[in-house]
Design a protein around this motif. Structure first.
Motif, PDB file in Angstrom:
ATOM      1  N   ASP A   4       0.816  -1.216   0.000  1.00 44.08           N
ATOM      2  CA  ASP A   4       0.000   0.000   0.000  1.00 44.08           C
ATOM      3  C   ASP A   4       0.848   1.264   0.000  1.00 44.08           C
ATOM      4  O   ASP A   4       0.438   2.305   0.493  1.00 44.08           O
ATOM      5  CB  ASP A   4      -0.970   0.015   1.182  1.00 44.08           C
ATOM      6  N   THR A  10      -3.996   0.833  -4.254  1.00 38.85           N
ATOM      7  CA  THR A  10      -4.683   0.641  -2.977  1.00 38.85           C
ATOM      8  C   THR A  10      -6.138   1.069  -3.088  1.00 38.85           C
ATOM      9  O   THR A  10      -6.434   2.124  -3.647  1.00 38.85           O
ATOM     10  CB  THR A  10      -3.988   1.505  -1.902  1.00 38.85           C
ATOM     11  N   ARG A  13      -9.687   4.303   1.231  1.00 34.27           N
ATOM     12  CA  ARG A  13     -10.216   4.222   2.589  1.00 34.27           C
ATOM     13  C   ARG A  13     -11.448   5.121   2.773  1.00 34.27           C
ATOM     14  O   ARG A  13     -12.278   4.845   3.635  1.00 34.27           O
ATOM     15  CB  ARG A  13      -9.138   4.608   3.593  1.00 34.27           C
ATOM     16  N   SER A 495       1.993   5.729  15.311  1.00 41.87           N
ATOM     17  CA  SER A 495       1.038   6.054  14.244  1.00 41.87           C
ATOM     18  C   SER A 495       1.266   7.509  13.823  1.00 41.87           C
ATOM     19  O   SER A 495       1.903   8.277  14.543  1.00 41.87           O
ATOM     20  CB  SER A 495      -0.392   5.843  14.725  1.00 41.87           C
ATOM     21  N   THR A 511      -6.249   8.307   0.871  1.00 39.33           N
ATOM     22  CA  THR A 511      -5.584   7.062   0.482  1.00 39.33           C
ATOM     23  C   THR A 511      -4.188   7.325  -0.083  1.00 39.33           C
ATOM     24  O   THR A 511      -3.206   6.748   0.379  1.00 39.33           O
ATOM     25  CB  THR A 511      -6.450   6.324  -0.560  1.00 39.33           C
ATOM     26  N   GLN A 515      -0.340   6.568   1.304  1.00 37.24           N
ATOM     27  CA  GLN A 515       0.615   5.704   0.585  1.00 37.24           C
ATOM     28  C   GLN A 515       1.998   6.344   0.549  1.00 37.24           C
ATOM     29  O   GLN A 515       3.016   5.663   0.706  1.00 37.24           O
ATOM     30  CB  GLN A 515       0.131   5.446  -0.851  1.00 37.24           C
ATOM     31  N   PRO A 524       3.075   0.637   7.801  1.00 35.57           N
ATOM     32  CA  PRO A 524       1.845   0.314   7.064  1.00 35.57           C
ATOM     33  C   PRO A 524       0.977   1.558   6.858  1.00 35.57           C
ATOM     34  O   PRO A 524       0.886   2.409   7.756  1.00 35.57           O
ATOM     35  CB  PRO A 524       1.126  -0.687   7.972  1.00 35.57           C
ATOM     36  N   GLU A 526      -2.055   1.786   6.952  1.00 39.30           N
ATOM     37  CA  GLU A 526      -3.183   1.841   7.899  1.00 39.30           C
ATOM     38  C   GLU A 526      -2.803   2.572   9.194  1.00 39.30           C
ATOM     39  O   GLU A 526      -3.669   2.948   9.968  1.00 39.30           O
ATOM     40  CB  GLU A 526      -3.681   0.426   8.212  1.00 39.30           C
ATOM     41  N   ASN A 527      -1.497   2.772   9.429  1.00 38.38           N
ATOM     42  CA  ASN A 527      -1.076   3.525  10.612  1.00 38.38           C
ATOM     43  C   ASN A 527      -1.034   5.028  10.361  1.00 38.38           C
ATOM     44  O   ASN A 527      -0.542   5.782  11.199  1.00 38.38           O
ATOM     45  CB  ASN A 527       0.324   3.064  11.056  1.00 38.38           C
ATOM     46  N   ASN A 529      -3.050   8.555   9.181  1.00 33.74           N
ATOM     47  CA  ASN A 529      -4.333   9.224   9.028  1.00 33.74           C
ATOM     48  C   ASN A 529      -4.110  10.578   8.353  1.00 33.74           C
ATOM     49  O   ASN A 529      -3.192  11.301   8.715  1.00 33.74           O
ATOM     50  CB  ASN A 529      -4.960   9.416  10.421  1.00 33.74           C
TER      51      ASN A 529
END
Lengths: 787, 156, 265
Positions: A4, A10, A13, A495, A511, A515, A524, A526-527, A529
């Protein structure tokens, strides 16, 4: 490549909340004790406002307050963000644009009275009881005759209705090139008026907190900080620290939500006046007469060509319609975003352009997807195809022989821009292959056998994105800098929260930006925002337009990430007892060169917030960095599009049988999202070519004021597309990216019209090329053949 | 003021609403189901599509009182809890949404389309989407999403 | 929208009574035209009488050599009805092409025929198939029902109960859409029976739906595409607007008629 990370398609989100119906758009926001605002708008295009009688309306059920211009005398007008200086150093005429029409109305839809009530219906019922005496004046609608029409001008500040008369380029060199030309191609083009029509109508909610003297505006904006700046400083005199602007989920913009609009200033102002929150949401018919429109240029252009088919010079005279008032960026669209793009992909050495910008009694015109570059591209790519036709040269070959070659970069155009990099031959070849250009004659013959007319159209566009170096735009009249800002906050457990000044209203920044961060930090996605759209949460921002988010906003994020990585090196050096110069950061870990000594990014983050063993004398605790990125140049996406159409001459029905796009956007973060941007742009450009057009009658009534008459492209109007990319990375930003948001809309329109002209074997056709227009052209051809 | 009662997303609701309340207004303002959107005022764009008694209709062109006694399903009720319905999942898979504004109406339209025609051709898909306007995607990926949702394309 | 009262009577008698109570009262069928009109504040009914609660107005039945369609039957129900598809496939196909899927789930045949929009589809079928409008007071033959743009022979207080379409014509409808609204710019319904040929044109007439004498004359010589070759429709009496001039419509009508004839079965 991080999973990602950069280069991965990807999945987005942001989709989850939109798919579940739990996004938060402005109209979804409700405040306790909220009131509703309805604007009573002018039904006529040009009139003096006589007596306004509010007495009956004020006592209507549910009315909270009613305001007119008289109540807003202490309030500033809607400002313009760009000053254009015309011939002879004449600054543009810049008449006041009041929040509510004062003394005169200047277009159908000009807001005159604002009614605030307990419900929208109550506000509308009260508005029905307002009596306004309009003393009608002749409407000035046609920009070509606005200067000489006589009668009362739109603004007394511009008695000839001219806003500015601007020229650019080397006139003498251009004239000289024409004098020696073996062939001159001439064309008259109308780039019709369009309505952006983001599916979410504009909305605004104004809130005032008396306890803290703080104003909040929730608004459908592409750039909340720009709105805070313009509205706070120029309209309402509210300092930044007392004014919060939030642009939550925004349902599309396409340029039309860049600008500062009267309605958002009004609800912010009036919320304090009435002491209650105020919501305004446009109905679509209201959007048609109050959102800034796009394009609306009329151009005469000439192309000089030598005996060998080499293009020598381009000269253009353009009328640009400003509408009734200057919208935020209106003056820059037909000038610096248009004149400087007139070199296209070609090496002709001389260009001269003159633009006369006119006031008319129509809705203001401003940037719409592409903003100036579609207009420039339409001129170039139509005249180039017409020239190829006149010279009996293949339209692709004629382009190729005039391309700026790959070895000529960086290339100084005759119109100020320096293209940093490109490979026009590569995208042309990709398009020719994908579109099976070579197989066209056989397909044309097959169509002819069925009584159908088939045509093919090529368009090789260039655009300038990532607007832009602040020093440059400042010199050109911008009243703001055009950098972008980002803060990267690494939280104690590793994060990452990124506050970006770019704003996503469909682009998928949450998203793609994640990336970028994932790749750079080796963590990652996903960590990570991504936070945007709130002036209280993000450091600063100039917002999203001109395909600048990744090239400028993304570069600011990279700048902040580099600072984070560097600070982490200092902390790692301390923890690993090595010198900073020996620390390397890779794949999410700090290592000492040539050893297996290592600290993960997460460990460094935790250490920064729990600085027990820490270089406290030289490094502050915490891990948060802000960067402002000011671009060094524009970026220059370019590509070639090929459209193929089949026409039924008996009805004029035109079907796009194939459309291929080969774009060079530089490096790509998320190919899936890039393709989606191209698809959407293509359909907007096809919409302009074949379906859309805002039409005013002589009285200044917008005849196409709803989806019953303004033709929005639908699924069965367009084909599926074939899109590919070629890559020459941008040389001057850290990601090597160029921007992909507008290319589709810029390149597709001329490709379609070129295809239609090719099918009909004609020089030109007016847009939109409706079935009747195509039928007329085909019919005229048949009649001529019969003679 | 008429009293209305209906089932919305499986839950019984009732309210007193003025007769001139549109179904979409009732959903958005009274029930706070803001997933259903309004994109036009001439019944063209389809952002407001919901299901009434199992059929896709435009909730901006339906009075709340007309739905009295009906069973209404909105985007919020399409899949339970955190789940995505097959069509929702296909939209994500195919990148069939950008700004998301037309998406709820589009998804509700596609669910109805596939109920009536489980394996539509591309032409049928495009005609079936003609009551929903999207300004972002150019429809290419929406068509793909319908193909995925109907088991006609493996991946995006 | 202005405020109004709303009733949903359960019987036709109650509906007629409610309608007769005030000249300002209006019946509500599918609402696909009336509701947008009310939203724009162009209509201000005192009481809206929703016909949706009247069971006898809904549904399709075969009645001898005719199909009778209740006024409150939706376009989707007509399009999907097995009897209609078998007996008058052209009518089912027409209903399946009205507006868009969502409009078809709400809009009704009675509403469409009562409104007589000059660009609506159903009036062409009613006229070409020589249908009969069955109202609360009488039966009206198609030829005397459509009296002008948005005008019909319906009297105040009179409601359409059903429309009876004779079975047996070789027929088809072909439509050339105005791309923005998706209404017909030119819609041609052709119907060939032992009694002759009827050709109804919608979307184009300044007075609403009309029968085309030149096309009927051409097809009377033989119900074939070839018979239409050279047929000329005059532009007089045709609509001219931003979507199509009268001249253009006149030129397209025979082409669309050809398509309808080719599709007729």
């Amino acid at each position: 490549m991080a999973q990602d990370g950069i280069g991965a398609s990807t999945k987005r989100r942001e989709d989850y909340r939109f798919l579940k119906g739990i996004g938060k758009y402005t109209d979804d926001i409700n405040q306790p004790n909220q009131t509703y605002c309805y604007f009573l708008r002018s039904p006529v295009a040009h009139a003096k406002i006589g007596k306004v009688d509010l007495s009956v309306a004020k006592s209507a059920p549910g009315v909270v307050a009613i305001f007119t211009a008289a109540d807003l005398e202490a309030v500033g007008g809607v400002p313009c963000g760009w000053l254009i200086t015309g011939k002879n150093a004449q600054p543009m005429k810049e008449p006041k644009h009041p929040i509510l029409a004062a003394g005169k109305v200047r277009h159908v839809g000009d807001p005159v009275v604002a009614v605030i009530a307990e419900s929208l219906n109550a506000a509308k019922n009260a508005a029905d009881l307002v009596s306004i005496d309009y003393q009608e004046l002749p409407a000035i609608i046609d920009m070509r005759t606005a200067q000489t029409k006589g009668g009362e001008p739109v603004h007394t500040e511009a008695t000839d209705n001219m806003c500015f008369d601007w020229e650019f380029g080397d006139k003498a060199a251009t004239d000289a090139a024409f004098a020696k030309a073996a062939h001159v191609t001439k064309i008259d083009l109308v780039n019709q008026r369009l309505v952006a029509n983001a599916m979410e109508p504009r909305a605004a909610v104004g809130v005032y907190e008396i306890g803290t003297d703080e104003h909040t505006l929730f608004t459908t904006s592409q750039n909340p900080h720009v709105i805070r700046l313009l509205m706070g400083a120029f309209v309402l005199s509210i300092p930044e620290h007392k004014l919060r602007v939030v642009a939550p989920d925004v349902g599309g913009g396409f340029g039309s939500k860049i600008f500062h609009y009267a309605e958002e200033a009004f609800v912010t102002w009036a919320a304090k006046k009435v002491g209650r929150p105020i919501k305004w949401t446009a109905e679509r018919s209201e959007s048609f007469v109050s959102d800034a429109h796009g394009r609306d240029h009329v151009t005469h252009a000439e192309l000089a060509i030598d005996a060998n088919g080499k293009m020598l010079a381009l000269r253009c005279d353009t009328f640009a319609n400003m509408g009734a008032y200057l919208s935020t960026f209106a003056p820059v669209v037909p000038t610096w975003l248009h004149g400087t793009l007139l070199a296209g992909q070609y090496a002709y050495p001389a260009i001269y352009v003159n633009v006369k910008a006119m006031f008319t009694n129509t809705v203001p015109v401003d940037a719409y997807r592409g903003a100036g570059r579609p207009e420039a591209t339409y001129i170039i790519e139509r005249i180039v195809s017409k020239a190829a036709r006149e010279l009996k040269l293949d339209q692709a070959e004629f382009r190729r022989m005039n391309f700026i070659r790959k070895d000529q970069f960086p290339y100084q155009t005759p119109v100020a821009l320096v293209y940093d990099v490109g490979d026009y031959e590569a995208s042309m070849q990709a398009a020719l292959k994908l579109g099976d250009y070579a197989g066209f004659p056989a397909r044309k013959a097959a169509s002819a056998a069925k009584g159908m007319m088939r045509g093919i159209g090529v368009c090789s566009y260039i655009e300038a994105c990532g607007i832009a170096p602040s020093s440059l735009v400042g010199a050109l009249g911008a009243r703001a800098g055009l950098y972008e800002a980002a803060t990267v906050r690494v939280n104690p457990t590793g994060s990452v929260s990124v506050m970006t000044g770019s704003h996503s209203h469909g682009q998928g920044h949450e998203t793609t930006f994640a990336q970028v961060v994932a790749s750079k930090l080796g963590i990652p996605a996903e960590n990570v925002n991504i936070i945007h759209g709130d002036t209280d949460k993000i450091p600063f921002g100039m917002g999203t337009y001109g395909s600048r988010s990744l090239a400028v906003g993304g570069s600011a994020i990279v700048g902040a990430l580099n600072k984070i990585i560097d600070k982490g090196k200092k902390i790692a050096a301390h923890l690993l007892e090595a010198s900073e110069g020996d620390i390397e950061f890779k794949d999410g870990a700090y290592t000492v060169k040539g050893t297996d000594k290592k600290k993960t990014f997460g460990e460094i983050a935790l250490t920064a917030y729990v600085p027990h063993k820490y270089p406290i004398d030289t490094v502050e605790p915490g891990l948060e960095e802000t960067s402002f990125y000011d671009p060094k140049n524009f970026t220059y996406p370019a590509g070639t599009y090929i459209c193929e159409v089949e026409i039924d001459p008996r009805t004029g029905t035109t079907v796009i049988t194939s459309f291929v796009a080969a774009d060079d956007f530089g490096n790509i973060i998320n190919p899936m999202i890039v393709e989606g941007q191209v698809h959407g742009g293509l359909v907007q450009g096809i919409g302009q070519a074949m379906l859309e057009g805002a039409i005013y009658n002589d009285k200044g009534q917008l005849v196409t004021g709803s989806y019953m008459d303004y033709c929005m492209p639908r699924a069965d109007d367009v084909p599926s597309f074939k899109v590919v990319t070629t890559v020459t990375p941008c040389t001057h930003n850290p990601l090597g990216v160029k921007g992909c948001g507008e290319a589709g809309a810029i390149g597709s329109t001329p490709a379609v019209i070129n295809a239609i002209c090719d099918a009909l074997d004609i020089d030109n056709i007016e847009m939109p090329a409706t079935p009747e227009r195509v039928w007329r052209a085909a019919h005229a051809k048949t009649m001529k053949a019969a003679e | 003021m008429p009293k209305i009662a209906m089932t919305v997303n499986g839950k019984q609701v009732s309210a007193d609403v003025p007769a001139n309340t549109l179904l979409v207004e009732f959903l958005r303002k009274d029930l706070m189901l803001t997933g259903t959107h309004v994109g036009c005022d001439t019944s063209q764009c389809g952002a407001c599509v919901v299901h009434v008694n199992g059929h896709a209709i435009k909730s901006c062109t339906t009075l709340a009182v007309q739905a009295n006694g009906a069973s209404v399903m909105t985007i919020e009720g399409l899949a339970p809890g955190a789940d995505l319905h097959t069509v929702q999942a296909a939209f994500k898979e195919a990148h069939a949404l950008q700004c998301g504004y037309c998406t709820p109406g589009m998804v509700m339209a596609v669910v109805d389309m596939l109920k009536n025609n489980p394996k539509p051709t591309e032409t049928q898909i495009r005609h079936g989407l003609s009551g929903n306007i999207c300004r972002c995607t150019g429809y290419h990926n929406i068509v793909k999403a319908v193909q995925i949702a109907s088991g006609q394309a493996v991946t995006a | 929208m202005y405020a109004f009262d709303y009733v949903r009577p359960a019987s036709l008698a109650d509906a007629v009574k409610a309608l007769g109570a005030s000249e300002e009262n209006r019946p509500l069928a599918g609402g696909q035209t009336l509701i947008p009109t009310m939203k724009q504040r162009l209509a201000m009914p005192a009481t809206l009488i929703d016909l949706a609660g009247i069971a006898e107005l809904k549904g399709v039945r075969r009645d001898g050599n005719a199909i009778v369609i209740g006024a409150m039957t939706t376009h989707a129900d007509v399009a999907g009805n097995a009897d209609v598809k078998a007996a008058i496939p052209a009518l089912a196909a027409l209903a399946g092409g009205i507006g868009d899927p969502h409009v078809r789930n709400s809009g009704t045949i009675g509403g469409s025929v009562a409104n007589n929009d000059p660009a609506a589809d159903y009036p062409a079928a009613v006229l070409a198939l020589n249908a009969t409008i069955i109202t609360t007071t009488r039966e009206i033959p198609a030829d005397s029902y459509f009296t002008g743009m948005f005008k019909t022979a319906l009297q105040p207080g009179e409601l359409i109960k059903a429309i009876r379409f004779p079975i047996g014509a070789k027929a088809a409808y072909s439509k050339f859409e105005q791309r923005a609204s998706r209404y017909a710019l030119v819609g041609v319904f052709v119907a060939h029976t032992g009694a002759g040929v009827r050709v109804a044109v919608t979307g184009s007439g300044a007075g609403g739906v009309f029968r085309s004498a030149p096309l009927e004359a051409a097809l009377a010589k033989g119900f074939s595409v070839d018979a239409l070759k050279g047929a000329v429709v005059p532009s007089t009496g045709l609509l001219s607007d931003i979507h199509g001039s009268a001249e253009y419509r006149a030129s397209v009508i025979p082409v669309i008629a050809e398509r309808a004839v080719a599709a007729a079965r």
